[in-house]
Design an enzyme around this catalytic site. Sequence first.
Site, short mmCIF file in Angstrom:
data_model
loop_
_atom_site.label_atom_id
_atom_site.label_comp_id
_atom_site.label_asym_id
_atom_site.label_seq_id
_atom_site.Cartn_x
_atom_site.Cartn_y
_atom_site.Cartn_z
N ILE A 26 -7.24 8.11 -0.92
CA ILE A 26 -7.03 6.75 -0.78
C ILE A 26 -8.02 6.01 0.40
CG2 ILE A 26 -4.63 6.83 0.50
CD1 ILE A 26 -4.27 4.04 -1.41
N SER A 27 -8.73 5.31 -0.27
CA SER A 27 -9.52 5.02 0.96
C SER A 27 -8.80 3.93 2.62
CB SER A 27 -10.82 3.65 0.54
OG SER A 27 -10.96 4.26 -0.43
N GLN A 28 -9.87 4.05 3.31
CA GLN A 28 -9.32 3.65 4.28
C GLN A 28 -8.97 1.67 4.09
OE1 GLN A 28 -12.62 3.78 7.26
NE2 GLN A 28 -10.98 2.87 8.75
N PRO A 29 -8.05 1.50 4.49
CA PRO A 29 -8.44 0.09 4.41
C PRO A 29 -9.44 -1.19 4.84
CG PRO A 29 -6.15 0.51 5.43
CD PRO A 29 -7.07 2.12 5.83
N ARG B 102 1.06 -1.62 -0.32
CA ARG B 102 0.25 -0.08 0.21
C ARG B 102 1.05 1.25 0.31
NH1 ARG B 102 -5.43 1.19 1.85
NH2 ARG B 102 -4.87 3.75 3.30
#
Length: 217
Positions: A61-64, A35
């Site tokens: 970038i989205s939260q995992p 990531r």
Amino acid sequence: MDRYKKQRTRMVETQIKARAISDVRVLRAMSTIPRHLFIDEGLIDQAYNDSPLPIDEHQTISQPYIVALMTQALELKGKERVLEIGTGSGYQTAVLASLADRVFSIERIASLATNARKILDKLNYYNVAIRVGDGSYGWREEAPFDAIITTAAAPEIPQYLIEQLAVGGRMVVPVGGRDVQTLYKLTCPVENPQEIIKEDLGGCRFVSLIGESGWKK
Ligand code: SAM
């Protein structure tokens, strides 16, 4: 040696498994994909944090955990053709490409698409096609898709995308206002394809889908 491996393992254990994500293929993919390579160098120390992060062009970038939740909802087994709206950094694209046969990803901002393409090529994701444009129209020439994921929030469920969902297919999409939305999973059942099944996966906050089935600006 990958010095980020420990951070990735911790991310999966504490942020994803701990929140009841159980699809082992999703857990494995997110334990493996670097990531930190999808994030600006200045933020690299935060790459495995439990939060979204800014990327270029005022996008995120989205939260995992959200990546894991949306991916699990698509129920990928390996043979699917997947449509993604909102390539962004390309991280979610890499997760999908690890779990499905082919990924078709659309991004409206050309510089983000170019950057994502470079990273995905470097990591040998050859099963990804990226196109620049308004993804709310879908990708008609390649339809139907077994799975569709929209990583930008729409005011309503985008009708063009529903039309491009295969019978038996799954779609995840955040729908609601500009600030907060509900994440929905839609299934097109084999027994009765006209009756789309809608499931509420909880509240979320995404950047806006801009385009025909989104906001104008
Ligand atoms: N999944 C991405 C990641 O892992 O980095 C996060 C994507 S970000 C939350 C949403 C993206 O959707 C932004 O890059 C934005 O430019 C893009 N977007 C917004 N409206 C779009 C549209 N109509 N078509 C394609 N992309 C769009």
